[in-house]
Design a protein around this motif. Structure first.
Motif, PDB file in Angstrom:
ATOM      1  N   UNK A  73       5.637  -0.585  13.742  1.00  0.00           N
ATOM      2  CA  UNK A  73       4.461  -0.972  12.957  1.00  0.00           C
ATOM      3  C   UNK A  73       3.386   0.115  12.902  1.00  0.00           C
ATOM      4  N   UNK A  74       3.036   0.795  14.016  1.00  0.00           N
ATOM      5  CA  UNK A  74       2.078   1.896  13.891  1.00  0.00           C
ATOM      6  C   UNK A  74       2.595   3.038  13.027  1.00  0.00           C
ATOM      7  N   UNK A  75       3.905   3.322  13.100  1.00  0.00           N
ATOM      8  CA  UNK A  75       4.471   4.396  12.290  1.00  0.00           C
ATOM      9  C   UNK A  75       4.440   4.050  10.804  1.00  0.00           C
ATOM     10  N   UNK A  76       4.624   2.771  10.479  1.00  0.00           N
ATOM     11  CA  UNK A  76       4.505   2.351   9.082  1.00  0.00           C
ATOM     12  C   UNK A  76       3.071   2.576   8.598  1.00  0.00           C
ATOM     13  N   UNK A  77       2.099   2.242   9.433  1.00  0.00           N
ATOM     14  CA  UNK A  77       0.702   2.486   9.073  1.00  0.00           C
ATOM     15  C   UNK A  77       0.441   3.980   8.884  1.00  0.00           C
ATOM     16  N   UNK A  78       1.025   4.801   9.763  1.00  0.00           N
ATOM     17  CA  UNK A  78       0.859   6.257   9.652  1.00  0.00           C
ATOM     18  C   UNK A  78       1.486   6.774   8.362  1.00  0.00           C
ATOM     19  N   UNK A  79       2.615   6.178   7.944  1.00  0.00           N
ATOM     20  CA  UNK A  79       3.263   6.611   6.704  1.00  0.00           C
ATOM     21  C   UNK A  79       2.364   6.350   5.501  1.00  0.00           C
ATOM     22  N   UNK A  80       1.619   5.253   5.540  1.00  0.00           N
ATOM     23  CA  UNK A  80       0.679   4.939   4.460  1.00  0.00           C
ATOM     24  C   UNK A  80      -0.404   5.999   4.378  1.00  0.00           C
ATOM     25  N   UNK A 114      -4.799   2.236   5.904  1.00  0.00           N
ATOM     26  CA  UNK A 114      -3.674   2.609   6.756  1.00  0.00           C
ATOM     27  C   UNK A 114      -4.127   3.135   8.104  1.00  0.00           C
ATOM     28  N   UNK A 115      -5.205   3.931   8.103  1.00  0.00           N
ATOM     29  CA  UNK A 115      -5.726   4.468   9.360  1.00  0.00           C
ATOM     30  C   UNK A 115      -6.260   3.359  10.253  1.00  0.00           C
ATOM     31  N   UNK A 116      -6.930   2.384   9.640  1.00  0.00           N
ATOM     32  CA  UNK A 116      -7.420   1.241  10.420  1.00  0.00           C
ATOM     33  C   UNK A 116      -6.263   0.481  11.045  1.00  0.00           C
ATOM     34  N   UNK A 117      -5.218   0.241  10.247  1.00  0.00           N
ATOM     35  CA  UNK A 117      -4.057  -0.477  10.780  1.00  0.00           C
ATOM     36  C   UNK A 117      -3.406   0.299  11.919  1.00  0.00           C
ATOM     37  N   UNK A 118      -3.345   1.624  11.797  1.00  0.00           N
ATOM     38  CA  UNK A 118      -2.732   2.424  12.852  1.00  0.00           C
ATOM     39  C   UNK A 118      -3.509   2.265  14.155  1.00  0.00           C
ATOM     40  N   UNK A 130       9.988  14.376  -1.204  1.00  0.00           N
ATOM     41  CA  UNK A 130      11.158  13.486  -1.203  1.00  0.00           C
ATOM     42  C   UNK A 130      11.732  13.259   0.191  1.00  0.00           C
ATOM     43  N   UNK A 131      11.756  14.319   1.015  1.00  0.00           N
ATOM     44  CA  UNK A 131      12.277  14.183   2.377  1.00  0.00           C
ATOM     45  C   UNK A 131      11.390  13.259   3.203  1.00  0.00           C
ATOM     46  N   UNK A 132      10.080  13.437   3.053  1.00  0.00           N
ATOM     47  CA  UNK A 132       9.122  12.609   3.784  1.00  0.00           C
ATOM     48  C   UNK A 132       9.242  11.144   3.357  1.00  0.00           C
ATOM     49  N   UNK A 133       9.337  10.902   2.053  1.00  0.00           N
ATOM     50  CA  UNK A 133       9.455   9.535   1.550  1.00  0.00           C
ATOM     51  C   UNK A 133      10.735   8.886   2.074  1.00  0.00           C
ATOM     52  N   UNK A 134      11.843   9.655   2.104  1.00  0.00           N
ATOM     53  CA  UNK A 134      13.094   9.121   2.625  1.00  0.00           C
ATOM     54  C   UNK A 134      12.945   8.756   4.096  1.00  0.00           C
ATOM     55  N   UNK A 135      12.316   9.636   4.877  1.00  0.00           N
ATOM     56  CA  UNK A 135      12.113   9.352   6.299  1.00  0.00           C
ATOM     57  C   UNK A 135      11.260   8.121   6.526  1.00  0.00           C
ATOM     58  N   UNK A 136      10.191   7.993   5.747  1.00  0.00           N
ATOM     59  CA  UNK A 136       9.339   6.818   5.888  1.00  0.00           C
ATOM     60  C   UNK A 136      10.062   5.556   5.401  1.00  0.00           C
ATOM     61  N   UNK A 137      10.957   5.726   4.429  1.00  0.00           N
ATOM     62  CA  UNK A 137      11.754   4.587   3.977  1.00  0.00           C
ATOM     63  C   UNK A 137      12.628   4.042   5.092  1.00  0.00           C
ATOM     64  N   UNK A 161       0.823  -1.209   0.000  1.00  0.00           N
ATOM     65  CA  UNK A 161       0.000   0.000   0.000  1.00  0.00           C
ATOM     66  C   UNK A 161       0.855   1.256   0.000  1.00  0.00           C
ATOM     67  N   UNK A 162       1.985   1.239   0.707  1.00  0.00           N
ATOM     68  CA  UNK A 162       2.856   2.416   0.698  1.00  0.00           C
ATOM     69  C   UNK A 162       3.399   2.660  -0.705  1.00  0.00           C
ATOM     70  N   UNK A 163       3.872   1.618  -1.373  1.00  0.00           N
ATOM     71  CA  UNK A 163       4.397   1.760  -2.730  1.00  0.00           C
ATOM     72  C   UNK A 163       3.303   2.252  -3.677  1.00  0.00           C
TER      73      UNK A 163
END
Length: 397
Positions: free
Chosen positions: A219-226, A387-391, A244-251, A173-175
């Protein structure tokens, strides 16, 4: 002597670890959760009673012949936190002829991936990764069967790929969140390259033991990134300065998520770098496969949106694809369940939605940004909702 580190609660509950990555989604998740509340001694006692069934599902061959193994003790370790697996160490002992030359080992597919390491052997000890109920190749009792770096590299590629497709729904989902910002090559490659660089960095640092965060945080932060990238797609028409900065941070966060999976398999000491690179290559191939499949799904709608006079062809294509996706979701064919290691509707239903949205964008092709308004934004809303549900689930449930 054989020492096995296993998820005893999953075995006792009958969770199929070959098809289930998150035990919360298993059909017998309640039984698993109930077992996790028991004391280590209670689990040890229950596994002693389960031993006859376990040993029937475990294979150990000496020179190709079965060997009797006995239970020599069960130790249940404490979990680091509520989201971590509590490991149990089983000790198996048996005898074999003095002139024996080779071992083979394996267990049933439901027990998941088996990592085999030959310990206390100075001469090229064997290390292997077995999945799907595979039996190891014969390896020499006294050593000398170590896999080459190239062999280890190749064996870890499918592990990385499998973590994306089909098991890594959150990473998928993130991709896709990155994809739906723009299906054009330049912004997509910019985001994917930064994401790849970031998760490669933290994956390597975590594998080397320099960085570590508990799953209850990652895991919650990954859901938040989505949620973040999906919601930004709704308001941004192109690659913003901060994206780009946000994507790098979430990466960086996703790399820690990959590392938690890799930790379950472990890395062979004699081929650490090939295994790490192989796993990462598998992850990248999985991500590119997700992007390629989605690009093929929306390509006809994009062509019409960009002026191609292929309306009839587009309607015919998406009608056929929609019917096929709905049929797969309803019929849930067993062979396809085995292939994707889960229920077919998890993938077929979202694809059906995408095909329907693409048909709608072709119908309203004369409106400005029909593809963006009728495909990219609704898809991003759906991604954000999941993503919100997973968070919420990962933080509060």
């Amino acid at each position: 002597m054989i020492e096995l580190d296993v998820n005893a609660e999953a075995m006792l509950a009958g969770v199929d670890l070959n098809t289930v990555e998150d035990t919360d989604t298993a059909t017998n998740a309640q039984d698993y959760d109930a077992l996790r509340t028991l004391t280590p001694q209670d689990i040890a006692d229950r596994f002693d009673a389960y031993w006859p069934q376990f040993i029937e599902n475990f294979t150990f061959l000496v020179d190709g012949k079965p060997t009797i193994l006995n239970d020599n003790g069960t130790i249940v370790y404490g979990a680091e936190d509520e989201t971590s697996v509590r490991m149990t160490r089983l000790t198996l002992v048996g005898t074999y002829p003095e002139d024996a030359e080779t071992f083979q080992i394996g267990w049933v597919p439901a027990y998941g991936t088996l990592i085999v390491r030959q310990n206390d052997i100075a001469n090229d000890p064997y290390t292997g990764t077995l999945s799907g109920g595979a039996l190891s190749e014969p390896f020499l009792i006294n050593g000398g069967s170590a896999q080459s770096g190239l062999h280890v590299f190749g064996s870890y590629i499918p592990i990385g790929f499998d973590h994306i497709v089909p098991k890594g729904l959150d990473h998928i989902l993130f991709v896709l969140g990155l994809f739906f910002l723009s299906a054009r090559i330049r912004p997509l490659l910019t985001q994917v390259s930064l994401f790849t660089l970031a998760h490669t960095l933290t994956l390597a640092l975590a594998a080397l033991g320099y960085v570590r965060l508990p799953g209850s945080v990652v895991e919650p932060l990954i859901a938040a990134s989505i949620v973040f990238v999906a919601l930004e797609n709704i308001y941004a028409k192109g690659l913003s300065r901060w994206r780009p900065v946000v994507v790098f941070g979430f990466g960086l966060l996703h790399g820690l998520g990959f590392a938690s999976v890799l930790a379950e398999f472990g890395l062979p000491e004699n081929a650490f770098i090939p295994a790490l690179i192989g796993f990462n290559v598998g992850v990248e191939v999985g991500q590119l496969a997700v992007i390629a499949v989605m690009f093929l799904c929306i390509w006809q709608a994009l062509r019409v949106d960009r002026g191609a006079n292929e309306v009839g062809q587009g309607f015919a294509l998406y009608t056929v694809l929609l019917i096929a996706a709905l049929a797969l979701a309803v019929l849930n064919p067993a062979p396809l369940q085995t292939l994707i290691e889960g229920p077919v509707w998890v993938f077929a239903a979202p694809l059906a939605m995408v095909f329907a949205l693409c048909a709608a964008s072709i119908h309203f092709r004369d409106q400005v940004d029909a593809y963006r308004r009728l495909v990219a934004i609704p898809a991003s809303v759906a991604i954000a909702a999941v993503g919100a549900y997973w968070f919420v689930e990962r933080v509060f449930l």
